[in-house]
Design a protein around this motif. Sequence first.
Motif, short mmCIF file in Angstrom:
data_model
loop_
_atom_site.label_atom_id
_atom_site.label_comp_id
_atom_site.label_asym_id
_atom_site.label_seq_id
_atom_site.Cartn_x
_atom_site.Cartn_y
_atom_site.Cartn_z
N SER A 1 5.15 -3.91 1.20
CA SER A 1 4.92 -3.58 0.03
C SER A 1 6.14 -3.36 -0.98
O SER A 1 5.82 -3.54 -2.29
N GLU A 2 7.24 -2.69 -0.47
CA GLU A 2 8.33 -2.52 -1.40
C GLU A 2 9.49 -2.67 -0.38
O GLU A 2 9.57 -2.10 0.78
N VAL A 3 10.57 -2.84 -0.83
CA VAL A 3 11.85 -2.76 -0.25
C VAL A 3 12.81 -2.03 -1.11
O VAL A 3 13.14 -2.67 -2.35
N ASN A 4 13.32 -1.14 -0.66
CA ASN A 4 14.47 -0.28 -1.56
C ASN A 4 13.95 -0.02 -2.94
O ASN A 4 14.64 -0.06 -3.82
N GLY A 5 12.53 0.51 -3.05
CA GLY A 5 12.17 0.89 -4.14
C GLY A 5 11.52 -0.32 -5.01
O GLY A 5 10.56 -0.17 -6.11
N ARG A 6 11.77 -1.57 -4.77
CA ARG A 6 11.33 -2.63 -5.46
C ARG A 6 10.01 -3.31 -4.95
O ARG A 6 9.94 -3.61 -3.74
N SER A 7 8.84 -3.45 -5.69
CA SER A 7 7.75 -3.92 -5.25
C SER A 7 7.79 -5.56 -4.68
O SER A 7 8.41 -6.22 -5.51
N MET A 8 7.11 -5.80 -3.73
CA MET A 8 7.16 -7.20 -3.53
C MET A 8 5.79 -7.88 -3.75
O MET A 8 4.80 -6.96 -3.97
N LYS A 9 6.08 -9.15 -3.89
CA LYS A 9 4.82 -9.89 -4.16
C LYS A 9 3.47 -9.89 -3.18
O LYS A 9 4.08 -9.74 -1.97
N ASN A 10 2.23 -10.01 -3.63
CA ASN A 10 1.46 -10.20 -2.73
C ASN A 10 0.83 -11.55 -2.97
O ASN A 10 0.60 -12.22 -4.11
N TYR A 11 0.24 -12.15 -1.85
CA TYR A 11 -0.10 -13.71 -1.84
C TYR A 11 -1.78 -13.38 -1.54
O TYR A 11 -2.15 -12.67 -0.84
N LEU A 12 -2.22 -14.63 -1.87
CA LEU A 12 -3.54 -14.92 -1.49
C LEU A 12 -3.88 -14.76 -0.23
O LEU A 12 -5.11 -14.27 0.41
N MET A 13 -3.17 -15.50 0.64
CA MET A 13 -3.18 -15.45 2.21
C MET A 13 -2.80 -14.13 3.02
O MET A 13 -1.52 -14.19 3.02
N ASP A 14 -3.59 -13.37 3.44
CA ASP A 14 -2.94 -11.95 3.83
C ASP A 14 -2.33 -12.14 5.34
O ASP A 14 -1.59 -11.44 5.64
N ASP A 15 -2.69 -13.38 5.94
CA ASP A 15 -2.15 -13.52 7.20
C ASP A 15 -0.91 -14.38 7.31
O ASP A 15 -0.48 -14.90 8.26
N MET A 16 0.00 -14.47 6.04
CA MET A 16 1.05 -15.26 5.77
C MET A 16 2.18 -14.35 6.45
O MET A 16 2.57 -13.48 6.09
N ALA A 17 3.07 -15.15 7.53
CA ALA A 17 4.10 -14.52 7.81
C ALA A 17 5.17 -14.88 6.73
O ALA A 17 5.53 -16.00 6.25
N LEU A 18 5.88 -13.72 6.54
CA LEU A 18 7.10 -13.99 5.47
C LEU A 18 8.39 -13.37 5.94
O LEU A 18 8.46 -12.64 6.98
#
Length: 237
Positions: free
Chosen positions: A71-88
Motif C-alpha cells: 500500500s505504501e513505500v516510505n510514506g508514498r502511496s502505491m497504485k492499486n490495480y483491478l487484478m488483486d492477484d497481480m505479482a508486482l
Amino acid sequence: MSIAKVLRVTRFQKSGSRQWMQRAQATICAALLLVLTGCSSAVTKLETWEGSPAAAVNSSTLEAPGVIHVSEVNGRSMKNYLMDDMALDYALLPGENQVVFTYKTIWAKSGVVDNGESKVHIIESAPQVVSFEAAPNETYHFEFDKPDSRRQAEEMMPGFSAAVVGVNGQALAQSSAWSPSDSVVAARTPVSDGASGLADDGEAATGNGESALNRLKAIWNTASDEEKKTFLRWAFE
C-alpha cells in the motif's frame, strides 16, 4: 444451373466465410494477447520515489507475489490495480526503506451460494510494516508461511508476519503490525549523500533531505478522517 451445382457453390461460400471468420478471430486474439502482454510488462515494476533521483540508476528490486498487496513505500502511496492477484516488482532506492503491505488470499466457497452472495472467502491480514536496508542493484522477495486451507489461513492471520529475504536466502527483516503513526519517521524518499539543504522546490529541507511540506503531505495521506478533522480544528484555532 442445376440445383446440385447451386448447393456446391453455397457450401463453398459458407466454408470460405467460416475460414475467414476463424482467421479474423485468430488475428484479434493475437492482437489482444500482445496488448495484454505489453500492459503487463508496463506495470510489473513500479518506482517508489518521486522525481529523478541520481540513485535510481542503482535501484534494487522488491518482488511481491499476488497475495502481497503493497500500500505504501516510505510514506508514498502505491497504485492499486483491478487484478488483486497481480505479482508486482517495486524499485527501491538504496538505503533504508519502509514497506507497508497486507497479505490476502481468496478461497472458493463450497456448496450452493445464495443469489447476490460472494462465491469466495477473502482472508486478509492486518496491515504489516517492514523496514530494511536495500543495497544497490539487489533483488529481494517476501517469504511467509503458506496455508493449505481456508481454516488454516484464518488461524494464521492474527499472528501473520512475513520476512524480506535477499538473493542469498538470508532474511533481512521481519514484518510487524502497522499503524499510521509508524509512517511518520519513514514518510520520505531516500536521497544521496550529496543532497543540498534545499528541496527541489526551493523549500527548506529536513535533516534527511526532504521538504517539510512533502513530509506533511505524506503524513496527511496516512491519517484517518477523524485525525484530519482534529488537525484542521487545531490549525485554524
